[in-house]
Enzyme design. Structure first.
Site: not given
Ligand code: FAD
Ligand code: NAD
Length: 465
Positions: A184, A242, A271, A318, A444
């Protein structure tokens, strides 16, 4: 300690709370802000600002490494060396400058700052604890701006080598192997930064693509870039726990049910974030909730009169700029000004490589709306400025109503597009049509010309493609 009384009490000094307090002070309201940590909240101390500093450091180091190998533009430099301690000190210096600035602005607005943890006794009374001391504060109006915190996976608690973004922003050294859980916003921003700073990075994502909330066209340039940077991406993979045996490696479960252990000096779990709604006496109030968030109306008023809520504790997106906009609005509402939340869009930026911006409706969301809509797209590959920056991947896309060309949404992916977010936001907020953007002279050479060309293309008048 003597009890304090005030007109407006703000709980939490993140971007929502400190803006609310400054504006309330400016409007002449007798204001107190309570903060248990440092003013500036997640954003200035452990979020937006330190992460962007490390992203910049990663970019500079990566560019230097490219130059040491001899770059395509004829720049050759010696092998760069990273003095990480200095990088961290530089990052911390920026945080100190900004948080010191906020403290000064609160003072200038005559806001009293109280350090400690605030807890509601009732709808007008809060107790603040700071070590041994307790202080009672009574207020006519109270603004809850308690923010959010990192989500912890039940089988992957933050301890030893399993860290949240907070620890990742202050690591003592660059890990050899970094496994990031979640592709994310945070996982990608920090994963890319640490790769550029020299770590071997693997990103594990449960969904079938990175940044699952955005469409594939938009995320493809980032996906491709991860490969170019040598970041290993494990999609459709769930982080489990783990391993006790393999030096704390991360056990993942693939879609076919097979399990693997990924070598990991550090496991960075990103997460999502959850609103801070516990341990501040919510049980002593009667607040309606909206899922995990505090429910508010268009005045940021909760279900209890005199109690307001703003920022991450009130819902998605958020983002710091949403919290700040609510902070400004809530102070004006409390001061009796006629204000209501009527924003047409809130721009979201992923500071990935390349960057991604989105404001307003996506093509899919527009299809579900009551209007018949179309999209126009223009690539950075046809833009001179992008070429001179050596990065011409990505595009700008406009979603607009077929009948009157009203712009409903704008998305972009490309190097440096974060700075286009302001003009995208302005176009949406002002109710611009394709013609408004197409007939605005864009200087430009600039990336903004791609925005103009996208609008022209929607009108069937693109000039440079
Ligand atoms: P917070 O900033 O979380 O502040 C809440 C404050 O309240 C905290 O300081 C906390 O200590 C205090 N507090 C809580 N409860 C109490 C209590 N009971 N008593 C006293 N004090 C209390 N957003 C962006 O828009 N752009 C970005 O680039 C970006 N990058 C990010 C990167 C990372 C790594 C992270 C973690 C977040 C990032 N965000 C970004 C999100 C952004 O930080 C938040 O949206 C924003 O900080 C929310 O502001 P807030 O005022 O609602 O809450
Ligand atoms: P996120 O919601 O953006 O991403 C979390 C990812 O983790 C998702 O893709 C999800 O599918 C994945 N995931 C969840 N459980 C998993 C598991 N067990 N194994 C593998 N993957 C799993 O959350 P975040 O990156 O933690 O960011 C939180 C919030 O912070 C964002 O939503 C945003 O509001 C804010 N933020 C904003 C910015 C910015 O504006 N540039 C930057 C950082 C953070």
């Amino acid at each position: 300690m003597t009890d304090l009384n005030c007109d407006t009490l703000v709980i939490g000094a993140g971007p929502g709370g400190y803006v609310a307090a400054i504006r309330a002070g400016q409007l002449g309201l007798d204001t107190i802000i309570v903060e248990s940590e440092n003013v500036g909240g997640t954003c200035l101390n452990i979020g937006c600002i330190p992460s962007k500093a490390l992203i910049h450091a990663g970019d500079v180091f990566h560019e230097a490494e490219i130059a040491s190998a001899g770059s395509a533009i004829g720049v050759k430099a010696g092998k760069p060396k990273l003095t990480w301690k200095k990088t961290l000190a530089w990052k911390d210096g920026i945080v100190r400058r900004l948080t010191g600035g906020v403290a000064g602005l609160l003072k200038k607005a005559k806001v009293r700052t109280v350090k400690g943890w605030a807890s509601f006794i009732d709808g007008k009374t809060v107790e603040v604890t700071n070590g041994k001391d307790k202080q009672i504060i009574r207020a006519k109006n109270i603004v809850i701006a308690t923010g959010s915190s990192s989500v912890e996976l039940p089988n992957l608690p933050f301890k030893k080598n399993v860290i949240s973004s907070t620890e990742a922003l202050s690591l003592k050294s660059i890990p050899n192997n970094l496994v990031v859980v979640g592709a994310g916003y945070i996982g990608l921003e920090l994963g890319i930064a640490f790769r550029k700073l020299g770590a071997n990075v693997t990103i594990v994502e449960a969904a079938s693509k990175i940044l699952p909330q955005y469409d594939k066209d938009l995320t493809k340039p980032i996906h491709n870039r991860l490969g170019e940077l040598g970041i290993e991406l494990r999609l459709n993979a769930l982080a489990e726990t783990v391993s006790e045996e393999d030096d704390g490696g991360l056990v993942i479960k693939n879609q076919d049910g097979s399990k693997e252990t990924l070598q990991a000096e550090r496991v960075l779990v990103t997460v999502g974030r959850r609103p801070v709604t516990e341990n501040w006496g919510r049980e002593n109030l009667v607040l309606n909730m909206d899922g995990p968030f505090i429910q508010i109306d268009e005045f940021c008023q909760t279900s209890m009169s005199g109690i307001y809520a703003i920022g991450d504790v009130t819902g998605e997106p958020m983002l710091a700029h949403r919290a700040m906009a609510q902070g400004e609005l809530v102070a004006e509402c409390i001061a009796g000004k006629k204000r209501a939340w009527d924003k047409r869009g809130i721009a979201a930026i992923c500071f990935t490589d390349p960057e991604l911006v989105s404001v307003g409706l996506s093509p899919d969301e527009a299809k579900q709306s009551e209007y018949d809509s179309k999209t126009a797209m223009f690539p950075f590959g046809a833009n001179g400025r992008a070429m001179t920056m050596e990065r011409d991947d990505g595009f700008v896309r406009i979603v607009y109503r077929s009948d009157n060309h009203l712009i409903l949404g704008i998305q972009a992916v490309g190097a440096g597009v974060s700075e286009l977010a302001a003009s995208f936001g302005l176009a949406i907020e002002m109710g611009a049509c394709l013609e408004d953007v197409a007939h605005t002279i864009h200087a430009h050479p600039s990336l903004g010309e791609v925005f103009q060309e996208t609008a022209l293309r929607g009108l069937g008048q693109a000039l440079h493609i």
